[in-house]
Scaffold this active site. Structure first.
Site, PDB file in Angstrom:
ATOM      1  N   TRP A  23       0.853  -1.185   0.000  1.00 49.81           N
ATOM      2  CA  TRP A  23       0.000   0.000   0.000  1.00 49.81           C
ATOM      3  C   TRP A  23       0.897   1.247   0.000  1.00 49.81           C
ATOM      4  O   TRP A  23       1.846   1.326   0.785  1.00 49.81           O
ATOM      5  CB  TRP A  23      -0.891  -0.044   1.245  1.00 49.81           C
ATOM      6  CG  TRP A  23      -1.824   1.113   1.391  1.00 49.81           C
ATOM      7  CD1 TRP A  23      -2.662   1.613   0.448  1.00 49.81           C
ATOM      8  CD2 TRP A  23      -2.033   1.906   2.569  1.00 49.81           C
ATOM      9  NE1 TRP A  23      -3.390   2.664   0.953  1.00 49.81           N
ATOM     10  CE2 TRP A  23      -3.016   2.864   2.257  1.00 49.81           C
ATOM     11  CE3 TRP A  23      -1.485   1.894   3.857  1.00 49.81           C
ATOM     12  CZ2 TRP A  23      -3.468   3.802   3.191  1.00 49.81           C
ATOM     13  CZ3 TRP A  23      -1.931   2.821   4.780  1.00 49.81           C
ATOM     14  CH2 TRP A  23      -2.913   3.765   4.442  1.00 49.81           C
ATOM     15  N   ASP A  50      -0.676  -5.336   9.464  1.00 48.19           N
ATOM     16  CA  ASP A  50      -1.665  -4.361   9.025  1.00 48.19           C
ATOM     17  C   ASP A  50      -2.918  -5.148   8.655  1.00 48.19           C
ATOM     18  O   ASP A  50      -2.914  -5.914   7.693  1.00 48.19           O
ATOM     19  CB  ASP A  50      -1.135  -3.582   7.816  1.00 48.19           C
ATOM     20  CG  ASP A  50      -2.118  -2.509   7.358  1.00 48.19           C
ATOM     21  OD1 ASP A  50      -3.229  -2.416   7.923  1.00 48.19           O
ATOM     22  OD2 ASP A  50      -1.775  -1.762   6.419  1.00 48.19           O
ATOM     23  N   LYS A 100     -13.304  -0.890   6.046  1.00 47.90           N
ATOM     24  CA  LYS A 100     -13.895  -1.769   5.023  1.00 47.90           C
ATOM     25  C   LYS A 100     -14.887  -2.743   5.635  1.00 47.90           C
ATOM     26  O   LYS A 100     -15.990  -2.890   5.133  1.00 47.90           O
ATOM     27  CB  LYS A 100     -12.816  -2.569   4.300  1.00 47.90           C
ATOM     28  CG  LYS A 100     -11.478  -1.887   4.165  1.00 47.90           C
ATOM     29  CD  LYS A 100     -11.414  -0.960   2.998  1.00 47.90           C
ATOM     30  CE  LYS A 100     -10.207  -0.061   3.167  1.00 47.90           C
ATOM     31  NZ  LYS A 100      -9.675   0.460   1.962  1.00 47.90           N
TER      32      LYS A 100
HETATM   33  N1  PGU Z   1      -3.690  -0.519   5.192  1.00 50.05           N
HETATM   34  C1  PGU Z   1      -3.990  -0.998   3.980  1.00 50.05           C
HETATM   35  C2  PGU Z   1      -3.294  -2.205   3.487  1.00 50.05           C
HETATM   36  C3  PGU Z   1      -4.964  -0.345   3.201  1.00 50.05           C
HETATM   37  O1  PGU Z   1      -5.256  -0.836   2.012  1.00 50.05           O
HETATM   38  C4  PGU Z   1      -5.599   0.803   3.684  1.00 50.05           C
HETATM   39  C5  PGU Z   1      -6.616   1.542   2.876  1.00 50.05           C
HETATM   40  C6  PGU Z   1      -5.252   1.239   4.976  1.00 50.05           C
HETATM   41  C7  PGU Z   1      -4.290   0.552   5.696  1.00 50.05           C
HETATM   42  C8  PGU Z   1      -5.849   2.442   5.616  1.00 50.05           C
HETATM   43  O2  PGU Z   1      -7.183   2.426   5.770  1.00 50.05           O
HETATM   44  P1  PGU Z   1      -7.958   3.406   6.745  1.00 50.05           P
HETATM   45  O3  PGU Z   1      -8.997   4.044   5.917  1.00 50.05           O
HETATM   46  O4  PGU Z   1      -6.994   4.372   7.312  1.00 50.05           O
HETATM   47  O5  PGU Z   1      -8.506   2.494   7.777  1.00 50.05           O
HETATM   48  N2  PGU Z   1      -6.431   1.542   1.511  1.00 50.05           N
HETATM   49  C9  PGU Z   1      -7.493   1.830   0.574  1.00 50.05           C
HETATM   50  C10 PGU Z   1      -8.200   3.135   0.848  1.00 50.05           C
HETATM   51  C11 PGU Z   1      -7.664   4.358   0.231  1.00 50.05           C
HETATM   52  C12 PGU Z   1      -6.351   4.776   0.846  1.00 50.05           C
HETATM   53  O6  PGU Z   1      -5.351   4.637   0.170  1.00 50.05           O
HETATM   54  O7  PGU Z   1      -6.361   5.214   2.010  1.00 50.05           O
HETATM   55  C13 PGU Z   1      -6.926   1.707  -0.819  1.00 50.05           C
HETATM   56  O8  PGU Z   1      -7.638   1.978  -1.782  1.00 50.05           O
HETATM   57  O9  PGU Z   1      -5.776   1.243  -0.967  1.00 50.05           O
END
Ligand code: PGU
Length: 409
Positions: A138, A219, A255
């Protein structure tokens, strides 16, 4: 003399948009009626609409109608019930670590905030300042850990030629990591690849990491979204806790409870002994207090209401499973649509990968082409959010992918 030219900020350069959230910015600017946003990982219904779970609405009504509820500050560590229930959710109802009071849990601002608090704590108090993150991962991970003063290195994870796990590369890179290094692991539904280690591979990773005293930082942003089962998706984390060793875990309810904008999450630190835990907690408070003082009350109250009521918990698992199942159906529909169309290439990874995303293998030129010609938006690494797709939009996406791989090298 013009005042405008004298800004003390006039030297500041315009920063680029975020690679993930910037996709939504571009999508919002597009006027086409057929535009489709497969960038951000956010669940959509078959109608393409955001979803608020019924059980969340129910919990909110209970909260609003309960006049004994007030809006006082929470403690620095957040809502106590929420913390206990969150630890139980990820570590399991019968976790010895929890019952032996070896786990410290603090409410944080969703998954990102939990990672951030954990990173800052490690940056201040952990002896080894190196963290290994998977390649790819990510996009926010390296930023969060760098700002905390950690040196970020990567370990091999994904093999583009097999579209699967580079398990040998992973073992080699972690095997060569300096003892005590921190290792960021996606608890399940790896983002962006949708590729997870098998249970047997997890076991080998765990043994290697324990032998070298590498510190696991999980994570967990997708518990329940990979398999549809909250327990199955926490399996890797629970195995690491079961061996008695230490680890960190960042949980997000964005999510799995659809609480994206409520920013609800938790950081847990599993310690070896109950005498260390309160000291760790006291230092976490020193990290949090100057950052945002204490976390918000509403989202955590929703989660606690659902987790502590058996009937509501059950309802949640049903709604969660329905989301996971719809994503799996989208994988099948897209796969068969591409196959039926005879689109060049092997697309079986669409049904093999798990979680919210498919790592399509489309390159940045093809991604650009699809945005320009078909108004379909995704991150430039070719990741698509399967949750943003519906039966109605599968044909349009199929057309676009077919045209992209046929016309753009
Ligand atoms: N860790 C991972 C692996 C994630 O994919 C995401 C969110 C988070 C943490 C953080 O999520 P929180 O909203 O802070 O609980 N990833 C999504 C959402 C968009 C973003 O980049 O924040 C995504 O599309 O990758």
């Amino acid at each position: 003399m013009s005042i405008a030219n004298d800004s003390v900020f006039s030297h500041i350069v315009h920063a680029p948009e975020d690679p993930i959230l910037g996709v939504t910015v571009a999508y919002n600017k597009d006027q086409s009626p057929v535009k489709l946003n497969l960038g951000v990982g956010a669940y959509r219904t078959e109608e393409g609409k955001p979803l608020v779970l019924n059980v969340v609405r129910k919990a909110e009504r209970l909260l609003v109608d309960d006049n004994s509820r007030v809006k006082e500050y929470l403690p620095i560590t957040g809502l106590a019930d929420f913390n206990k229930l969150s630890a139980k959710l990820i570590f399991g109802a019968n976790s010895p670590a929890v019952s032996e009071n070896r786990v410290v849990t603090v409410q944080c601002l969703s998954g990102t905030g939990s990672l951030k608090v954990g990173a800052s704590f490690l940056g201040r108090h952990y002896h080894q300042k190196i963290i290994y993150i998977p390649l790819p991962t990510w996009g926010n991970h390296p930023k969060v850990f760098t700002i905390a003063g950690l040196s970020v290195k990567s370990y091999r994870y994904y093999n583009p030629s097999t579209r699967g796990l580079d398990f040998q590369g992973l073992l080699e890179d972690l095997g060569n990591a300096p003892n005590g290094s921190i290792v960021l692991l996606h608890a399940c539904a790896h983002n962006p690849t949708g590729v997870d280690p098998t249970p047997h591979q997890w076991d080998q990773i765990r043994q290697l990491m324990r032998a070298k005293a590498l510190l696991p930082f999980f994570d967990s942003a997708y518990q329940g979204f990979a398999s549809g089962s909250l327990d199955a998706d926490a399996d890797a984390v629970r195995k690491f806790v079961a061996d008695g060793g230490e680890c960190l875990a960042a949980q997000s309810y964005a999510k799995n409870m659809g609480l994206y904008g409520e920013r609800v999450g938790a950081l847990s630190i599993v310690c070896k002994s109950a005498d260390v835990a309160p000291r760790v907690e006291s230092q976490l408070k020193l990290v949090i207090r100057p950052m945002y003082s204490s976390p918000p009350i509403h989202g955590a109250s929703i989660v606690a209401t659902i987790l502590k009521n058996e009937e509501m918990y059950r309802e949640w698992t049903v709604e969660l499973k329905a989301m996971a199942d719809r994503i799996i159906r989208m994988r099948q529909q897209l796969f068969y649509a591409l196959k039926d169309k005879g689109t060049p290439g092997d697309w079986s990874h669409i049904v093999k990968q798990i979680g919210m995303f498919t790592f399509t293998g489309l390159n940045s030129k093809q991604v650009e082409f699809m945005a320009k010609e078909y108004h379909i938006y995704m991150t430039s690494d070719g990741r698509i959010s399967m949750a943003g797709l519906s039966s109605k939009t599968v044909p349009h996406l199929t057309e676009a992918i077919h045209a992209a791989v046929s016309n753009v090298a």
